[in-house]
Scaffold this active site. Structure first.
Site, PDB file in Angstrom:
ATOM      1  N   SER A 249      40.916   3.410 -18.900  1.00  0.00           N
ATOM      2  CA  SER A 249      40.108   2.218 -18.683  1.00  0.00           C
ATOM      3  C   SER A 249      38.674   2.633 -18.388  1.00  0.00           C
ATOM      4  O   SER A 249      38.358   3.821 -18.291  1.00  0.00           O
ATOM      5  CB  SER A 249      40.677   1.407 -17.519  1.00  0.00           C
ATOM      6  OG  SER A 249      40.398   2.080 -16.304  1.00  0.00           O
ATOM      7  N   LYS A 250      37.853   1.617 -18.235  1.00  0.00           N
ATOM      8  CA  LYS A 250      36.408   1.845 -18.070  1.00  0.00           C
ATOM      9  C   LYS A 250      36.082   2.829 -16.950  1.00  0.00           C
ATOM     10  O   LYS A 250      35.105   3.559 -17.031  1.00  0.00           O
ATOM     11  CB  LYS A 250      35.703   0.513 -17.790  1.00  0.00           C
ATOM     12  CG  LYS A 250      35.629  -0.385 -19.011  1.00  0.00           C
ATOM     13  CD  LYS A 250      34.211  -0.868 -19.247  1.00  0.00           C
ATOM     14  CE  LYS A 250      34.017  -1.388 -20.662  1.00  0.00           C
ATOM     15  NZ  LYS A 250      34.901  -2.525 -20.983  1.00  0.00           N
ATOM     16  N   ARG A 251      36.936   2.827 -15.901  1.00  0.00           N
ATOM     17  CA  ARG A 251      36.584   3.727 -14.793  1.00  0.00           C
ATOM     18  C   ARG A 251      36.696   5.188 -15.206  1.00  0.00           C
ATOM     19  O   ARG A 251      36.199   6.074 -14.527  1.00  0.00           O
ATOM     20  CB  ARG A 251      37.435   3.413 -13.550  1.00  0.00           C
ATOM     21  CG  ARG A 251      38.853   3.857 -13.611  1.00  0.00           C
ATOM     22  CD  ARG A 251      39.702   3.154 -12.562  1.00  0.00           C
ATOM     23  NE  ARG A 251      41.045   2.976 -13.058  1.00  0.00           N
ATOM     24  CZ  ARG A 251      42.015   3.876 -12.919  1.00  0.00           C
ATOM     25  NH1 ARG A 251      41.788   4.976 -12.248  1.00  0.00           N
ATOM     26  NH2 ARG A 251      43.208   3.644 -13.419  1.00  0.00           N
ATOM     27  N   GLY A 253      35.425   6.196 -18.030  1.00  0.00           N
ATOM     28  CA  GLY A 253      34.309   6.459 -18.944  1.00  0.00           C
ATOM     29  C   GLY A 253      34.400   5.534 -20.147  1.00  0.00           C
ATOM     30  O   GLY A 253      34.940   4.437 -20.049  1.00  0.00           O
TER      31      GLY A 253
END
Ligand code: GLU
Length: 482
Positions: A249-251, A253
């Site tokens: 997920s976005k966390r 990268g």
């Protein structure tokens, strides 16, 4: 063989979905079947035409062309679910008539209440079937009165056995499923039902998707059976995880394919990497698409989750950059440089960095090491200044040479410099290191001939003069950096 990739246009193409698309594509190409792109856009509030277009752009960029889809058409169109609502309703009517589905008048508040109670009691929320056995005349009466009603599928009792080409036999208890809404009160089919009706009508033979859909698959299998339609073969591949073991997920990268394009990765490297995430290829890791197509085998896909490794992707991208023809590499490198970068500089820098570049997005920073270095730290500057005779000589050589040197011209200049050094009894390092420091403010960097070829005469002389002027001059002069 017919397979489909069915993204919802509610977000951009995630790297994990690109992997699903790739496996469908490879399966179709390997078997000589058809790869269908279907847009799952029944969620009108969250679906967006711009996102649909961006997903198609990303798929095309990756080289995953489809045989049938909303833009190219095909025998099983339309290819947007929102344009197939009548078919979904007709199929729901069939199930109602056969007693396999029923009307549900429960308002959202009541369903919400049931959900809350179940969760508070630690149970999985499921519909309590209040409307399952309503008398037919009551149903008719309430419908005639215009009361909103959804259609629910009556999940048969017993367990569901999903025979999966990747995971083997997966058993799902039917009581885990609840009676799903197949058509909402606004007349639009829910995901599971729309998917089953469309997969049936499009003649999909294999459903290849992430294993986060397994519970849906159990519902869908029951729906295929209830409709009397052949059940497609299932293949649920594993998820892509971040380095910490959580779903990518976005966390962690960048997660969108478009992000990787922006970062300057080659699509071939991404496709190659996504394939490596699915199955092992033994010794070979840098693989062309034809090889992936030839080797593809659903049965070889690993059921265990795959951890996304950016360093590995970087390594593959680097390998591909090194394998590119010099002109092709130069074009890609140059297009990332700031506008106004002289063509001679771009060409020399492209050649300078081809052996080390990881992704094209790093081109501007690499080029800046040569085109706009910071002033040298004092100790390096002192070291360079101690070599004043060398710098003065190489300055004279550069002053006589053309405004721009080709790398070959720069090599000749350096050969002349070394010949002079030999006469003077000066070793190669004592010749070249001061020059490198004067030109780039650093002891290491790309090969000197490329550095010389990347700087026009005026810039090179200005940097040499700046070093020769001694420690008093601590700020670079204008014109020192192009
Ligand atoms: N629209 C669904 C998704 O994006 C499709 C899943 C499926 O392949 O059926 O997850």
């Amino acid at each position: 063989m017919r397979v489909r990739f069915a993204p919802s246009p509610t977000g951009t193409l995630h790297i994990g979905s690109a992997r699903t698309a790739l496996y469908n594509f490879l399966f179709a190409r390997h078997t000589g079947g058809s790869f269908v792109l279907r847009i799952d856009d029944t969620d009108a509030a969250r679906s967006d035409a711009a996102l649909e277009a961006s997903i198609m752009t990303d798929l095309r960029w990756l080289g995953l062309a489809w045989d049938e889809g909303p833009d190219v058409g095909g025998p099983s169109g339309p290819y947007r679910q929102s344009e197939r609502l009548e078919r979904h309703r007709a199929a729901a009517a069939e199930l109602l008539a056969a007693g396999r589905a029923y009307r549900c008048f429960c308002p959202e508040e009541r369903l919400e209440e049931l959900r809350r109670e179940a969760l508070a009691a630690g149970r999985t929320p499921r519909y309590d079937r209040r409307c399952l056995d309503l008398p037919a005349d009551e149903v008719r009466h309430r419908l005639d009165a215009g009361e909103p009603a959804a259609v629910r599928f009556k999940v048969p009792s017993g367990e569901v056995v999903v025979d999966d080409l990747i995971r083997g036999r997966v058993v799902i208890g039917a009581d885990a499923l609840s009676d799903p809404i197949i058509v909402r009160s606004d007349g639009v089919a829910g995901y599971n039902f729309a998917t089953v009706v469309d997969d049936r009508d499009m003649g999909i033979t294999h459903v290849i998707r992430g294993d986060d859909h397994l519970t849906n698959t159990a519902r869908q299998q029951l729906l295929f059976e209830a409709l009397g339609a052949p059940v497609p073969r299932w293949a649920h591949h594993s998820m892509v995880l971040g380095p910490d073991g959580g779903k990518l997920s976005k966390r962690h990268g960048a997660t969108a394919v478009g992000d990787y394009r922006e970062l300057g990765y080659l699509p071939e490297a991404i496709v190659n990497y996504l394939a490596l995430l699915g199955w092992s290829h033994g010794e070979d890791e840098v693989l062309e698409l034809e090889r992936l197509v030839r080797d593809f085998d659903l049965g070889r896909l690993s059921p265990s989750p795959a951890v996304f490794d950016l360093a590995k992707l970087g390594w593959l991208d680097h390998e591909r950059i090194m394998a590119l023809a010099p002109q092709e590499h130069e074009r890609r490198f140059a297009e990332r440089l700031p506008a106004g970068t002289p063509a001679q500089a771009a060409a020399a820098l492209a050649a300078a960095f081809q052996p080390s570049l990881v992704r094209y997005g790093d081109a501007p920073a690499a080029a800046a090491e040569v085109l706009a270095p910071p002033p040298p730290p004092p100790d390096l500057r002192a070291a360079a200044l101690a070599a004043e005779p060398q710098l003065a000589h190489v300055r004279a050589l550069r002053a006589e040479a053309p405004e721009w040197l080709t790398p070959a011209g720069a090599r000749e200049l350096l050969a002349a410099y070394r010949a002079w050094g030999k006469e003077q009894g000066i070793g190669a390092r004592a010749l070249l290191m001061p020059l490198r420091i004067a030109l780039t403010s650093a002891e290491h960097g790309p090969e000197l001939p490329f550095v010389l070829a990347a700087l026009d005469r005026e810039t090179a002389l200005a940097r040499l003069d700046h070093t020769l002027a001694g420690p008093g001059e601590s700020t670079p002069k204008p014109g020192d950096q192009p």
